[in-house]
Design a protein around this motif. Structure first.
Motif, PDB file in Angstrom:
ATOM      1  N   PHE A  82       0.847  -1.199   0.000  1.00 49.27           N
ATOM      2  CA  PHE A  82       0.000   0.000   0.000  1.00 49.27           C
ATOM      3  C   PHE A  82       0.880   1.246   0.000  1.00 49.27           C
ATOM      4  O   PHE A  82       1.683   1.436   0.897  1.00 49.27           O
ATOM      5  CB  PHE A  82      -0.905  -0.018   1.238  1.00 49.27           C
ATOM      6  N   ASN A  83       0.748   2.062  -1.003  1.00 44.95           N
ATOM      7  CA  ASN A  83       1.620   3.219  -1.139  1.00 44.95           C
ATOM      8  C   ASN A  83       0.837   4.403  -1.664  1.00 44.95           C
ATOM      9  O   ASN A  83       0.679   4.573  -2.870  1.00 44.95           O
ATOM     10  CB  ASN A  83       2.767   2.853  -2.097  1.00 44.95           C
ATOM     11  N   PRO A  84       0.305   5.208  -0.740  1.00 43.89           N
ATOM     12  CA  PRO A  84      -0.596   6.288  -1.145  1.00 43.89           C
ATOM     13  C   PRO A  84       0.098   7.405  -1.922  1.00 43.89           C
ATOM     14  O   PRO A  84      -0.571   8.160  -2.619  1.00 43.89           O
ATOM     15  CB  PRO A  84      -1.133   6.812   0.181  1.00 43.89           C
ATOM     16  N   LEU A  85       1.415   7.539  -1.763  1.00 45.54           N
ATOM     17  CA  LEU A  85       2.127   8.624  -2.457  1.00 45.54           C
ATOM     18  C   LEU A  85       3.157   8.027  -3.398  1.00 45.54           C
ATOM     19  O   LEU A  85       4.015   7.261  -2.973  1.00 45.54           O
ATOM     20  CB  LEU A  85       2.865   9.507  -1.455  1.00 45.54           C
ATOM     21  N   GLY A  86       3.103   8.370  -4.642  1.00 39.46           N
ATOM     22  CA  GLY A  86       4.141   7.922  -5.580  1.00 39.46           C
ATOM     23  C   GLY A  86       5.414   8.705  -5.367  1.00 39.46           C
ATOM     24  O   GLY A  86       5.420   9.746  -4.703  1.00 39.46           O
ATOM     25  N   LYS A  87       6.502   8.199  -5.929  1.00 40.77           N
ATOM     26  CA  LYS A  87       7.776   8.893  -5.807  1.00 40.77           C
ATOM     27  C   LYS A  87       7.697  10.303  -6.403  1.00 40.77           C
ATOM     28  O   LYS A  87       8.315  11.233  -5.903  1.00 40.77           O
ATOM     29  CB  LYS A  87       8.892   8.102  -6.490  1.00 40.77           C
ATOM     30  N   SER A  88       6.935  10.449  -7.474  1.00 42.69           N
ATOM     31  CA  SER A  88       6.924  11.755  -8.127  1.00 42.69           C
ATOM     32  C   SER A  88       6.224  12.806  -7.259  1.00 42.69           C
ATOM     33  O   SER A  88       6.614  13.972  -7.271  1.00 42.69           O
ATOM     34  CB  SER A  88       6.287  11.674  -9.513  1.00 42.69           C
ATOM     35  N   LEU A  89       5.236  12.389  -6.461  1.00 43.47           N
ATOM     36  CA  LEU A  89       4.617  13.370  -5.567  1.00 43.47           C
ATOM     37  C   LEU A  89       5.583  13.729  -4.432  1.00 43.47           C
ATOM     38  O   LEU A  89       5.725  14.895  -4.056  1.00 43.47           O
ATOM     39  CB  LEU A  89       3.284  12.860  -5.009  1.00 43.47           C
ATOM     40  N   LEU A  90       6.297  12.715  -3.921  1.00 42.87           N
ATOM     41  CA  LEU A  90       7.314  13.017  -2.895  1.00 42.87           C
ATOM     42  C   LEU A  90       8.355  13.980  -3.462  1.00 42.87           C
ATOM     43  O   LEU A  90       8.768  14.939  -2.805  1.00 42.87           O
ATOM     44  CB  LEU A  90       7.987  11.726  -2.417  1.00 42.87           C
ATOM     45  N   GLN A  91       8.778  13.722  -4.695  1.00 43.44           N
ATOM     46  CA  GLN A  91       9.764  14.610  -5.319  1.00 43.44           C
ATOM     47  C   GLN A  91       9.194  16.030  -5.430  1.00 43.44           C
ATOM     48  O   GLN A  91       9.913  17.011  -5.193  1.00 43.44           O
ATOM     49  CB  GLN A  91      10.141  14.060  -6.699  1.00 43.44           C
TER      50      GLN A  91
END
Lengths: 466, 466
Positions: free
Chosen positions: A370-379
């Motif tokens: 379960f991963n509500p935030l993708g890497k691109s949103l974190l970036q």
């Protein structure tokens, strides 16, 4: 015409300053720099009386004074008294000691200011000379003289040429060789950084300059020099040499940067005048060809860090994220550490108006898969907080506070960065780096969860080394 | 008793000097140091009016002044004005920013002077602190404060403890952590070096100190700190901690050194008094327990470099060699490059009375299978010229001139060295190194022979890094 015919350096050795306008450093002009920095801070929408910024004008003026002290130093003062008689070979065929024995000092770490954009760049400097006249120079003087020219507004090839000519003039050897490995930070533009995930953080260039025995780049003595530098695998043909006319290396002059920054729109003329006045206060001529566009390039770059512009965009992102979390939170109590490592960031130190940059590592506890935030949103969140006047401690906290509600509250954020303010100014701690941590929820109370995440962070990749 | 109860540091922060005798630096005592250095040079059998030595007393006094400027600096001046308000977390469980967000600055290169033998030692310094009271300190201040204590006569554990206590006092955080990786040159004794071919050039030690949250070495926050230092594979139990009573690390106090140096015989009392007067001029108390034996240790070490002692021995060696050559020269014109690489040497810079050391690479043209000089004789020749007051250019030439008649006249000598005078004083060019070349006979006229030899030299092994 050889470099020795250039009368400029003879004058330099006598008077210490070679610029056109005749001012020696900024002496009493520190106040003018402080005023100019206030104009820049106001142009960024900042409150110049805010605690972190209150002394920034003074700090910037001091840093610039220290960083451009080369304008006020005389090569003659450094070299004289440090030339020592030293015999050559006694009736034998060959070269040694004070008559032809090549001397090389390798890996001198220096920094300089880019005349094209006013950002500091790092220099790994290698100096060689062939003694003649049965005398040698104290080894540390090679470093000190190189530093005189580094501590000015510079461009790599000119820097190499000036070091070379001044050492030739000062030591009067059979020849001088300079090789510089220069590394310039390549800030992405705030508009483009969200599109270009593979942005390269550095621009690097290798330049060289030679006089006397080293005048000709194909002279055998260059082979000796390069062999001793142990540049295994570097293509010598790619090294720029005296007189080379390559396009300016500064990323602020690349066509992409020019195109993108045109989107920022017309640049505030008051800020441009302020930068021009700083350049003049340093004793440089703002009308010198290479400096004419510098104020506008510096201001365009600085505008990446203006206050508030992108708040609206990020709030849009985050509202979506928070909704998602409210629905899915706590489905599964059997959470695991999930991490996103090495998210790049770029920022600007609010104490010195100097870049710092590095990577962010984010860990959180989440149900498997379960991963509500993708890497691109974190970036995007990282860039959002990076592109401000910042301190690393605050950047770390802000990222943690923003992602915490989106990721269930158990969050750890580590920021690892190199600070330009630690290599420039009087500090000159090349190779040092700074790490900061924020821990929320279970990461603040469970040392083993923390340890497990921290151990997963890889050793830093080379930052700025060639 | 915690470090904060030690009233000494409160005094230090106010007054800048903590030594017993109450002098602040040497101010007008530079002249006294110069006189003392003259006594030392005379004790070595040198002519103090020789060109290379004429200004050595002045240079040594300047270098010592710069290298011990910490006695004259105040931590309070450095930290005040650099404490910034910085928020912690907003109503959440955890630590971040100005309330508990661990901050670490890694890999600060410093140097200090060993109080036991007066030689400089290198320090890779890592500083961490846990902010409290919603304020943080400017990152560069951690480096500046660390440097105040490094620039004194020191011992690693005390250095760590003093940095730690001063930062705690200055920042008033929840805790301060210091880890130092110290590297001390280990000069072999001139008497023992011919016997001990595997002499290790460095003594290394890892020390740490902690206050507040870091007071207890098994506190979890130390795990976070060490994880971020990425000391993979280092046994934490071996790191010395505050209050540890390990024997002195300085190689001059090892039992072997003590035994061997006793062979040098009674040490000149005038020289010992001269060194004691230098220590006093720096503002230290020569009667402080740790300093009582320092003058005699320094003089014993210095006597390794006295003029002329071993000339006779070497001449004996060489006469044998030359006879061998006269018989065998030019048997075969089809010569090949033979080489001996990485022959270690230790020497003493005559300009600053500071060590330099490294490796010598020797190449010569010789008939296949014919080798008139064994490696051990080459090593002896290298030591013979190393154990003097030297400059690297002369050392290179002297080795070349000595071996040339023994090896047929076609000789190349490369010396690669690290100079303590390039890391101490105002230069502080950590990581720089110097290469010098002497070429005789065919190596001076045939670039391809030179290139072939130079390319065979391996990249330098780490010198002094941990």
């Amino acid at each position: 015409m050889g470099c020795l015919d250039d009368g400029r350096f003879a004058v330099e050795i006598e008077n210490g300053v070679s610029n056109g306008c005749g001012k020696v450093g900024f002496g009493n002009d520190g106040g003018a720099i402080e005023e100019a920095v206030k104009v820049l801070l106001e142009g960024l929408g900042e409150d110049v009386n805010r605690e972190g910024l209150r002394k920034t004008p003074l700090r910037v003026a001091k840093a610039l004074s220290e960083g451009t002290r080369g304008y006020r130093q005389k090569v003659k003062d450094i070299v004289q008294g440090a030339l020592f008689p030293e015999a050559g070979l006694d009736n034998r065929v060959g070269h040694a000691g004070g008559a032809g024995g090549l001397v090389i000092v390798r890996d001198l770490d220096l920094f300089s200011y880019c005349e094209s954009c006013l950002l500091p760049f790092q220099v790994k400097c290698h100096v060689g000379y062939v003694p003649s006249g049965e005398r040698v120079v104290g080894l540390s003087k090679l470093s000190r003289v190189a530093d005189v020219f580094a501590k000015r507004l510079q461009e790599p090839q000119r820097l190499a040429d000036e070091m070379c000519s001044a050492l030739h003039q000062g030591i009067k050897p059979a020849g001088v060789a300079i090789v510089l490995q220069c590394t310039h930070i390549h800030f992405p533009d705030i508009e483009s950084v969200f599109l270009d995930s593979n942005h390269e953080g550095w621009v690097k260039i290798l330049v060289s300059s030679g006089s006397g025995d080293f005048e000709n780049k194909s002279a055998d003595v260059w082979n000796d020099f390069f062999s001793l530098l142990k540049f295994r695998g570097i293509n010598m043909d790619k090294i720029q040499f005296r007189g080379s006319s390559d396009p300016c290396w500064c990323p602020s002059q690349s066509s992409l940067s020019a195109k993108v920054s045109s989107k920022i729109g017309p640049v505030n003329p008051t800020m441009i005048s302020a930068v021009a006045s700083i350049i003049e206060s340093l004793g440089e001529d703002p009308l010198r060809n290479e400096l004419i566009g510098t104020p506008s390039r510096f201001v365009k770059w600085l505008m990446n860090f203006q206050n508030s512009k992108f708040d609206v965009k990020l709030n849009g992102f985050l509202r979506g994220g928070i909704d998602a979390l409210n629905v899915n939170e706590e489905i599964n109590l059997n959470k695991k550490i999930t991490s996103e490592l090495n998210i790049p960031f770029w920022s600007q130190c609010e104490h010195h108006l100097l870049p710092f940059h590095g990577v962010v590592h984010i860990g959180y506890l989440m149900s498997d898969g379960f991963n509500p935030l993708g890497k691109s949103l974190l970036q995007s969140i990282v860039h959002f907080y990076g592109f401000k006047l910042q301190v690393q401690e605050r950047l770390t906290r802000q990222i943690a506070e923003t992602i915490s509600p989106l990721l269930g509250g158990d969050v750890i954020v580590v920021v690892e960065a190199s600070h330009t303010c630690m290599i420039s100014r009087g500090i000159e701690k090349f190779g040092s780096s700074t790490a900061t941590i924020a821990v929320l929820g279970r990461f603040s109370t469970d040392p083993s969860a923390r340890a497990s995440f921290l151990q997963s962070i890889p050793s830093p990749t080379s930052t700025g080394e060639q």
